[in-house]
Design an enzyme around this catalytic site. Structure first.
Site, PDB file in Angstrom:
ATOM      1  N   GLU A  52    -131.210 115.660 -73.046  1.00 21.30           N
ATOM      2  CA  GLU A  52    -130.408 116.235 -71.858  1.00 21.30           C
ATOM      3  C   GLU A  52    -131.143 117.679 -71.440  1.00 21.30           C
ATOM      4  OE1 GLU A  52    -126.249 116.918 -72.918  1.00 21.30           O
ATOM      5  OE2 GLU A  52    -125.948 118.050 -71.270  1.00 21.30           O
ATOM      6  N   ARG A  53    -131.338 118.120 -72.520  1.00 16.65           N
ATOM      7  CA  ARG A  53    -132.119 119.718 -72.279  1.00 16.65           C
ATOM      8  C   ARG A  53    -133.406 119.564 -71.653  1.00 16.65           C
ATOM      9  NH1 ARG A  53    -129.254 121.789 -77.829  1.00 16.65           N
ATOM     10  NH2 ARG A  53    -127.221 121.961 -76.947  1.00 16.65           N
ATOM     11  N   ARG A  74    -142.320 135.376 -41.329  1.00 19.05           N
ATOM     12  CA  ARG A  74    -141.160 136.463 -40.902  1.00 19.05           C
ATOM     13  C   ARG A  74    -141.869 137.781 -40.380  1.00 19.05           C
ATOM     14  NH1 ARG A  74    -136.405 137.736 -38.735  1.00 19.05           N
ATOM     15  NH2 ARG A  74    -135.547 139.532 -39.321  1.00 19.05           N
ATOM     16  N   GLY A 133    -130.817 138.848 -44.853  1.00 14.42           N
ATOM     17  CA  GLY A 133    -129.602 138.357 -44.478  1.00 14.42           C
ATOM     18  C   GLY A 133    -129.678 136.745 -44.237  1.00 14.42           C
TER      19      GLY A 133
END
Ligand SMILES: Cc1cc2nc3c(=O)[nH]c(=O)nc-3n(C[C@H](O)[C@H](O)[C@H](O)COP(=O)(O)OP(=O)(O)OC[C@H]3O[C@@H](n4cnc5c(N)ncnc54)[C@H](O)[C@@H]3O)c2cc1C
Length: 382
Positions: free
Chosen positions: A243-244, A269, A341
């Site tokens: 699982e880990r 950007r 943002g």
């Protein structure tokens, strides 16, 4: 770096990658809004063999191959759809797994065979309102009554809890004895006395359903017990290793995806007459993120390599879970910052990674518990 995968695994990776891009990625936003992964897609994955990558052919799988299943988990992480990743991961890696490993022939026929096909979906129910990190303090009781057990108690935060077909449940079979008094049971969804008490609303992982469960004198045949009576704690602990590792692989995949998004955004950007990468602070932040991902990859692949070779790797698995989940959250947080943002807007997937990665430091054993396990292995406990 240790690279445990063979050429065959890399070919499988390409096939899985194409499948995920075509069949999953276009639907992620809708599933998140509907708070559910449709059953048809789970059936489709089953029919294509994706749930049986680490299961013997006699139960419908393609053979015991943890590295093949590891590829699946890493690639699912890579598409940044952690609600979907959680649904699949819990079914394949933590609910079906203990039945396959510790179940009787009849239990495997009844749950693993349809589980591999995606016809039955499983959940693992250990956590209770009063027993989280302290698994040994579980209070759900299973009292023997002839050839039945009567279960009473409740479980919380159970992934796949709302829609699963079968639940692997930890319950106390001996009032005294702490961890030596727990057993595992397989409970069918339609068992009288078993109730899905409420669906829980989460901060992230919206397409993964999470439930609180209630057992009201729920009578189940003794043949539904998984493994020996009072051996449940040891079975849970054994299952935790996979699982880990699975969580480490999924979060590694997501951390890499988020790093790629941030690099792409920072290069395109434009502010102050050029791309964001003209600023040293942004470049260094991206480098810090790349270092985090590399650390996570090294530790995770190292632990996976040991696991696949059958070598004791409790320390390495705990380190991989710890480092990969801390890295994934940090990288997602930095990626949101680089997006400004826009990073806080729903239409940009970095915000989803940031919400989803937060919980990976809490579930499958909190990261404080990972440190406790490592400390114990280092013989630091007084
Ligand atoms: C989205 C989600 C899905 C989940 N899915 C499942 C599931 O499918 N099946 C299931 O059984 N459970 C599931 N869980 C439960 C999860 O495994 C537990 O939340 C987790 O083990 C922590 O238990 P707790 O929440 O009770 O916190 P607590 O154990 O109360 O811990 C609270 C805080 O104390 C710290 N702490 C506790 N003990 C120690 C200690 N000895 N040393 C230092 N610090 C300590 C913890 O690290 C944590 O920061 C899920 C949880 C979430 C949020």
């Amino acid at each position: 770096m240790i690279h445990p995968f063979t050429q065959e695994h890399e070919e499988l990776r390409n096939v899985i990658r194409q499948f995920l891009q075509k069949e999953i990625v276009p639907h992620v936003e809708r599933w998140e809004a509907e708070q559910k992964v449709p059953r048809e897609i789970l059936r489709k994955m089953g029919s294509l063999g994706y749930f049986g990558l680490n299961i013997a052919e006699e139960y419908g799988g393609s053979g015991d191959n943890p590295l093949a299943e590891a590829v699946l988990h890493e690639e699912i992480g890579r598409i940044n759809a952690s609600g979907f990743a959680n649904t699949v991961g819990v079914h394949v890696g933590i609910a079906m797994r203990p039945v396959y490993k510790f179940g009787t022939e009849e239990q495997k026929r009844r749950y693993v065979v349809p589980g591999v096909q995606g016809e039955k979906i499983g959940a693992l129910a250990i956590t209770e309102p009063g027993a989280g990190s302290d698994v040994a303090s579980i209070r759900t009781r299973a009292v023997r009554d002839g050839d039945h057990y009567i279960l009473s108690g409740n479980k919380i935060f159970i992934t796949n809890g709302v829609y699963a077909d079968f639940y692997v449940v930890a319950a106390r079979t001996r009032p005294e004895g702490g961890h030596k008094g727990l057993s595992l049971f397989i409970v069918d969804r339609d068992t009288p006395g078993f109730q899905i008490q409420r669906k829980l609303e989460k901060v992230g992982l919206h397409s993964s359903d999470t439930a609180e469960l209630f057992f009201d004198d729920c009578r189940i045949p003794a043949s539904q017990r998984l493994g020996e009576e009072n051996q449940g704690f040891y079975l849970i602990m054994q299952n935790f290793q996979w699982e880990r590792l699975m969580i480490a692989l999924q979060t590694l995949g997501t951390a890499q995806a988020v790093l790629d998004m941030a690099v792409e955004y920072a290069k395109t950007r434009q502010q102050f007459g050029g791309p964001l990468t003209q600023f040293q602070v942004i470049r260094h932040r991206l480098v810090d993120m790349a270092v985090e991902v590399a650390k996570a990859r090294h530790l995770t692949y190292h632990a996976l390599d040991l696991f696949a070779r059958g070598i004791d790797c409790v320390t390495e698995t705990s380190m991989a879970k710890l480092v990969a989940t801390e890295a994934a959250y940090l990288v997602a947080d930095m990626a949101v910052q680089i997006h400004g943002g826009y990073g806080y807007m729903q239409e940009y997937p970095v915000q989803r990674a940031w919400r989803d990665m937060r919980v990976t430091r809490i579930y499958a054993g909190t990261n404080e518990i990972m440190k406790e396990i490592i400390a114990k292995r280092m013989e630091l406990l007084p």
